[in-house]
Design an enzyme around this catalytic site. Structure first.
Site, mmCIF file in Angstrom:
data_model
loop_
_atom_site.group_PDB
_atom_site.id
_atom_site.type_symbol
_atom_site.label_atom_id
_atom_site.label_comp_id
_atom_site.label_asym_id
_atom_site.label_seq_id
_atom_site.Cartn_x
_atom_site.Cartn_y
_atom_site.Cartn_z
ATOM 1 N N ASP A 71 -9.152 3.003 -5.802
ATOM 2 C CA ASP A 71 -8.013 2.557 -6.587
ATOM 3 C C ASP A 71 -8.174 2.983 -8.050
ATOM 4 O O ASP A 71 -9.266 2.917 -8.609
ATOM 5 C CB ASP A 71 -7.922 1.027 -6.490
ATOM 6 C CG ASP A 71 -6.672 0.463 -7.116
ATOM 7 O OD1 ASP A 71 -5.575 0.904 -6.732
ATOM 8 O OD2 ASP A 71 -6.804 -0.424 -7.984
ATOM 9 N N GLU B 40 -7.225 7.821 -5.884
ATOM 10 C CA GLU B 40 -5.898 7.600 -6.448
ATOM 11 C C GLU B 40 -6.034 7.830 -7.946
ATOM 12 O O GLU B 40 -6.532 6.980 -8.681
ATOM 13 C CB GLU B 40 -5.400 6.177 -6.195
ATOM 14 C CG GLU B 40 -3.988 5.954 -6.745
ATOM 15 C CD GLU B 40 -3.739 4.540 -7.254
ATOM 16 O OE1 GLU B 40 -2.563 4.152 -7.324
ATOM 17 O OE2 GLU B 40 -4.700 3.831 -7.597
#
Length: 548
Positions: A206, A270
């Protein structure tokens, strides 16, 4: 033998919204496990699970209070083991989410930091700073939270006096950790090993570009987006909270860990990083294996834009020996079946509310099917978001009183938020909650159209979006379309609003916005994203052809 992740198609499961086994209206791990055969039948190679860790759920699980257990609303650690084992039995690999930029404010470390004094070891695990002004009442700098408002919150010290401030690039319940502290490195290394030991095949990271901040935390004036705003970004001028050089050493550490395990374990970032050459640096041979290609995700549905971003992506990734990694939808952006229902480049990726202009549902789905067929023909790996194989649109009319995204609440409704793409998936048209679970309740309401698009309504139906995805994934594997790192464009096969691309023995043609075009002679149709018009390729349609 080629590593599996180089051309894998990975299916993202958002646990809250995939399948509910116990009837509480929230998806869970047993529910996911029960539906894994459907994903194997679909033809994907792996499943990526968004966070299922213990969490107060202030940001739907991205506020983690314990990285090595399971949130009770989702199940137990035994359920996680069962899910991984069942997936492997079905030939599916499992990628789990890791959230290394921040923890929950309920994490044991942060609670210890609040109880400790300024300058303590406990506080050094986070980004605590003294405030400005004579009484320390102003934030340490002008950084803004991605979810709106200041990126700083002031604490009350143990003696009851106003105290230091802590940094949170996201919600105030998500304090950023300090990666200059060795404890942080060891904590996440142990977490990686914990899940690798349990059989995880990889990790999705993330906000992978955020963990290191510029040392003196300077003000940044152009802070209106996670990428640092609209100001020009250059090698000499980059946002002090994004894409700092120090992140690369962290990923070298992580690569050494995953490489010590058998089975081609992988890491995917990401990272909203531009230009693409900088993103590709995350996937150098001793760092991560993949990075999501958001340049392609945001590219307008126009021939020149699509060709440009595909060329840049493939060439940029090949330069570092990595595969390009394609994605059109995920849990943070408007579903592409709705996004493409607007004129090209007319809006961004942010949510759609009931008072906003509404997408053209028919046009959006036609373009989404064409875009997916084009994407799945490209070299590299691809990621699908749950429900896109059903053609699910965004829920664009959710009322404010049911919204749960912190972006909605922190901005007083100015940011619509991401709830519209997170609505529970429909499985059976005539069942309670459209088969999402045994009860009628769902944590977010489903729009009526989801019943029409339920999986059982599309199973075996020629021309349905589900059957299109199945056929595309089968043919992609049969013709090795994900292999390689070269592009063979077919020039101007039917005009400026078209693209042609040879992928081995397959000719891929896309008509973006032109008149119906004749297909080249001597070919047969393998796949078409929509019906042909008297044997001709209509606008907003992609076709795969093979020699007759």
């Amino acid at each position: 033998m080629t590593e599996w992740w180089r051309d894998a198609v990975v299916y993202q499961v958002y646990p809250r919204s995939f399948a509910d086994a116990d009837g509480d209206g929230i998806g869970d791990l047993p529910g996911i496990t029960s539906r894994l055969p459907a994903l194997a039948e679909l033809g994907v190679d792996a499943v990526w699970l968004s966070p299922f860790y213990p969490s107060p759920q202030n940001d739907a699980g991205y506020d983690v209070s314990d990285y090595r257990d399971v949130e009770p609303i989702f199940g137990t650690l035994a359920d996680a083991d069962d899910l991984i084992g069942t997936a492997h039995d079905l030939g599916l690999r499992v990628v789990v989410d890791i959230v290394p930029n921040h923890t929950s404010s309920e994490h044991r470390w942060f609670q210890a930091a609040l109880a400790a004094a300024p300058g303590s070891h406990e506080r050094s695990r986070y980004m605590f700073r003294d405030g400005g002004g004579e009484d320390g009442s102003t934030p340490p700098n002008n950084w803004r939270s991605v979810f709106g408002g200041s990126a700083w919150t002031r604490v009350t010290e143990p003696d009851g006096t106003p105290g230091q401030w802590y940094l949170h690039l996201f919600d105030s319940t998500q304090p950023d950790v300090n990666w200059d502290n060795p404890d942080v490195h060891e904590e996440f290394a142990e977490t990686l090993r914990f899940w690798l030991d349990r059989g995880a095949d990889g990790f999705r990271i993330d906000v992978a570009h955020s963990m290191i901040k510029e040392a003196d935390l300077p003000d940044w004036e152009d802070d209106d987006s996670p990428m640092g705003g609209t100001a020009e970004i250059t090698e000499d001028r980059r946002p002090p909270m994004w894409d700092q050089e120090g992140v690369h050493e962290i990923y070298r550490e992580w690569r050494r860990i995953v490489d010590s395990y058998d089975g081609d374990r992988m890491l995917v970032a990401e990272a909203w990083v531009t230009p693409y050459e900088r993103l590709a640096r995350y996937t150098r041979p001793d760092e991560l294996h993949q990075a999501f290609n958001f340049d392609h995700c945001v590219a307008p549905w126009r021939a020149a834009d699509q060709r440009g971003v595909v060329t840049t992506s493939v060439e940029g990734s090949a330069a570092v020996g990595a595969p390009a990694t394609w994605v059109l939808s995920n849990h943070d952006i408007v579903r592409h079946a709705s996004r493409f229902g607007f004129p090209p480049a007319s809006r961004g990726l942010g949510g759609i509310g009931p008072d906003d202009p509404q997408p053209d549902a028919v046009l959006g789905l036609r373009r989404a099917r064409a875009a997916t067929a084009f994407m799945l023909s490209l070299p590299g790996s691809a990621y699908l978001y749950q429900g896109e194989e059903l053609g699910l649109p965004e829920h664009t009319t959710l009322p404010g009183d049911v919204r749960q995204d912190p972006a909605w609440h922190r901005t007083g409704g100015e940011d619509t938020g991401r709830d519209g793409c997170r609505v529970p998936v429909p499985w059976e048209a005539d069942a309670p909650s459209f088969g999402f679970g045994p009860s009628a309740g769902t944590w977010l309401p489903q729009p009526p159209v989801y019943g029409e698009l339920a999986r059982d309504r599309q199973q075996g139906v020629e021309g349905s979006t589900l059957e299109l995805y199945k056929a595309a994934l089968r043919l992609r594997r049969e013709h090795s379309l994900g292999h390689g790192d070269t592009l063979d464009w077919v020039e101007q096969w039917c005009g400026p609003q078209s693209l042609g691309l040879r992928r081995g023995d397959v000719l891929v043609l896309v008509n973006f916005d032109g008149e119906p075009a004749d297909l080249p002679a001597g070919h047969r149709v393998l796949l078409s994203s929509g019906p042909l018009t008297d044997g001709r390729l209509p606008s907003d349609t992609t076709v795969w052809l093979a020699p007759a």
